[in-house]
Design a protein around this motif. Structure first.
Motif, short mmCIF file in Angstrom:
data_model
loop_
_atom_site.label_atom_id
_atom_site.label_comp_id
_atom_site.label_asym_id
_atom_site.label_seq_id
_atom_site.Cartn_x
_atom_site.Cartn_y
_atom_site.Cartn_z
N HIS A 308 -0.52 -7.32 8.56
CA HIS A 308 -2.08 -6.96 8.83
C HIS A 308 -2.56 -6.87 7.53
N HIS A 309 -3.71 -6.83 7.51
CA HIS A 309 -4.45 -6.59 6.02
C HIS A 309 -5.59 -5.54 6.44
N ASP A 310 -6.00 -4.97 5.23
CA ASP A 310 -6.83 -3.56 5.00
C ASP A 310 -8.08 -4.10 4.10
N PRO A 311 -9.23 -3.46 4.29
CA PRO A 311 -10.30 -3.79 3.73
C PRO A 311 -10.59 -3.17 2.04
N HIS A 312 -9.51 -2.22 1.89
CA HIS A 312 -9.58 -1.45 0.60
C HIS A 312 -8.61 -1.77 -0.47
N HIS A 313 -8.83 -1.33 -1.68
CA HIS A 313 -7.79 -1.37 -2.49
C HIS A 313 -6.76 -0.61 -1.99
N ASN A 314 -5.20 -0.66 -2.31
CA ASN A 314 -4.35 0.31 -1.72
C ASN A 314 -3.14 0.47 -2.79
N ILE A 315 -2.89 1.83 -3.35
CA ILE A 315 -1.68 2.15 -3.75
C ILE A 315 -0.76 2.82 -2.84
N LEU A 316 0.32 2.16 -2.47
CA LEU A 316 1.49 2.83 -1.84
C LEU A 316 2.37 3.20 -2.65
N ALA A 317 2.59 4.53 -2.44
CA ALA A 317 3.69 5.44 -3.39
C ALA A 317 4.69 5.54 -2.59
N GLN A 318 5.90 5.17 -2.81
CA GLN A 318 7.23 5.42 -2.28
C GLN A 318 7.85 6.73 -2.82
N VAL A 319 7.65 7.73 -1.92
CA VAL A 319 8.04 9.24 -2.33
C VAL A 319 9.60 9.33 -2.16
N VAL A 320 9.93 9.05 -0.95
CA VAL A 320 11.42 9.22 -0.40
C VAL A 320 11.91 7.85 0.21
N GLY A 321 13.21 7.40 -0.11
CA GLY A 321 13.63 6.33 0.41
C GLY A 321 13.01 4.80 -0.10
N LYS A 322 13.54 3.78 0.64
CA LYS A 322 13.34 2.37 0.33
C LYS A 322 12.45 1.52 1.27
N LYS A 323 11.56 0.81 0.97
CA LYS A 323 10.97 -0.17 2.12
C LYS A 323 11.04 -1.51 1.71
N TYR A 324 11.21 -2.49 2.39
CA TYR A 324 10.85 -3.86 2.23
C TYR A 324 9.33 -4.29 2.65
N ILE A 325 8.85 -5.11 1.50
CA ILE A 325 7.29 -5.28 1.96
C ILE A 325 7.08 -6.69 1.57
N ARG A 326 6.50 -7.37 2.21
CA ARG A 326 6.00 -8.88 2.12
C ARG A 326 4.47 -8.89 2.18
N LEU A 327 4.06 -9.68 1.30
CA LEU A 327 2.60 -9.82 1.08
C LEU A 327 2.26 -11.40 0.98
N TYR A 328 1.19 -11.66 1.77
CA TYR A 328 0.47 -12.97 1.70
C TYR A 328 -1.12 -12.89 1.39
N PRO A 329 -1.46 -13.54 0.39
CA PRO A 329 -2.75 -13.54 -0.12
C PRO A 329 -3.91 -13.68 0.95
N ALA A 330 -4.97 -13.19 0.69
CA ALA A 330 -6.23 -13.27 1.64
C ALA A 330 -6.40 -14.93 2.16
N SER A 331 -6.37 -15.77 0.97
CA SER A 331 -6.67 -17.07 1.24
C SER A 331 -5.93 -17.85 2.54
N LEU A 332 -4.81 -17.12 2.85
CA LEU A 332 -4.05 -17.67 3.91
C LEU A 332 -4.32 -17.04 5.16
N SER A 333 -5.37 -16.36 5.57
CA SER A 333 -5.82 -15.67 6.58
C SER A 333 -5.81 -16.66 8.00
#
Length: 411
Positions: A308-333
């Motif tokens: 999914h995508h969100d309309p705002h700037h986003n800082i995702l802070a990882q406090v505990v544990g680990k996450k896998y994250i995949r990103l696609y640029p907005a141009s590929l919507s």
């Protein structure tokens, strides 16, 4: 949590100064919206009638669910808060602190802003009383969050989407300056991992301690999601205590049960003790805008936020544990096949965990960036960048959404 000392507390009332001063005007507004029955019951509730107080809460609850949430009149949200305060005051007077706290949390979660200060003050007092009367349990020592859901690198690729960690890995910068962030990433709308800037957060140590979390938030009621994700047919929402949520995390086996996820909830507006454990990163002031929301994402290994995508700037802070994250640029919507329904137009029809290549042929060859976000790291996600997130261990994350004055450079 009724107490034998309830009689001693009969005159220890919850003070509600805002409610006391604003109730005449609020009741007038409710009358103007046709809430005559509510007004009649509220008079009895204010006089100490618990059944009348519960009736006012039920009437307001029905109004909150009379249509789409955005169409609910603010006066009915304030009416719900008012009813919750009446009910909580009566439970508190009877020494039933558990019920009082549950009702106050519902007022914070579903109610309006007018009486929010009274709700928070009442929560503080009820929590203190509950702590005084709680029977001391045998010390069990520190319980580390996520100890049973260890992260094994060799097993990661088996649970991640196809081609994960084989393309472009998101760049990482240590203790990135605000100027460097602005020039190198914010203005160009490029993602980046920022390390070594959360060491001063109390949450970095406290949220790894299950006893601490139960002590400061265990009795509080929170909304959770149950199921694979919000696009799945088995998905539902529940209201449980934070202690019950933590117990589900500890016992979760995502191969046999549906995961429980506290996702995108303004937990820190509700539970101030946890808010004190984190700080707003300086990066969130880039662009001269304002913080839009601060949300918690707590859950066991295996929880997934679909693409999914969100309309705002986003800082995702990882406090505990680990996450896998995949990103696609907005141009590929367009190539990511977004839903056409208004409510889901920021979500992709593509299930990255099981891609139907016949239905979505463009996805297979799209370029993306991905990473494993380690404990203590932050990820900057520019506006409208598509992202998929999977928890690899028990994970506690905080997202900071903000906007800038002149509009997003990346949009």
């Amino acid at each position: 949590m009724a107490s034998n000392t309830a009689g001693d507390l009969a005159y220890d009332v919850l003070e509600t100064p805002t409610l006391d001063s604003e109730s005449p005007n609020l009741l007038l507004q409710i009358s103007e919206q046709g809430g005559y029955a509510y007004v009649s019951m509220s008079v009895l509730a204010a006089a100490g009638d618990l059944r009348a107080a519960e009736a006012t809460r039920e009437m307001a609850w029905e109004q909150l669910h009379s249509g789409p949430w955005h169409s609910v009149l603010p006066v009915w949200r304030d009416a719900y808060s008012m009813a919750c305060l009446y009910v909580a005051k009566l439970h508190h007077r009877a020494g039933d602190f558990g019920e009082a706290l549950k009702v106050l949390d519902m007022g914070l979660i579903m109610g309006g802003t007018l009486l929010r200060q009274d709700l928070h003050a009442a929560v503080e007092k009820v929590t203190a009383k509950a702590s005084e009367l709680r029977v001391s349990e045998e010390e069990q020592g520190e319980v580390i969050v996520g100890g049973e859901n260890a992260y094994h690198e060799a097993e990661v690729l088996g649970v991640l989407p196809m081609k994960s960690l084989s393309s472009k890995i998101i760049g990482k910068r240590s203790a990135l300056s605000l100027e460097g962030f602005l020039c190198d990433y914010f203005m160009s709308g490029s993602p980046v991992i920022i390390s070594d800037c959360m060491g001063h957060w109390p949450a970095r140590t406290r949220w790894n301690d299950m006893d601490y979390l139960k002590r400061v938030a265990g009795d509080r009621t929170v909304p959770v999601e149950v199921g694979k994700n919000y696009l799945s047919s088995d998905w539902k929402q529940e209201l449980i205590t934070f202690s019950q949520f933590l117990e589900r995390i500890q016992s979760s086996d995502c191969t046999s049960t549906l995961p429980t996820y506290l996702a995108q909830h303004p937990l820190f507006d509700q539970i101030h003790e946890l808010r004190k454990d984190i700080f707003i990163p300086d990066y969130c002031y880039a662009g001269g805008g304002e913080l839009r929301s601060l949300n918690a994402w707590f859950g066991p290994a295996g929880t997934v936020t679909p693409l999914h995508h969100d309309p705002h700037h986003n800082i995702l802070a990882q406090v505990v544990g680990k996450k896998y994250i995949r990103l696609y640029p907005a141009s590929l919507s367009e190539e990511l096949y977004p839903y056409t329904e208004t409510m889901l137009c920021n979500s992709s029809k593509v299930d990255l965990d099981n891609i139907d290549e016949k239905e979505f042929p463009k996805v297979k060859d799209l370029e993306f960036q991905d990473c494993i976000l380690e404990e203590g790291e932050m990820l900057y996600i520019p506006p409208k960048w598509w992202h998929y997130v999977r928890s690899l261990t028990t994970s506690f994350s905080v997202s900071f959404w903000w906007s800038n004055c002149g509009g997003s450079p990346a949009s």
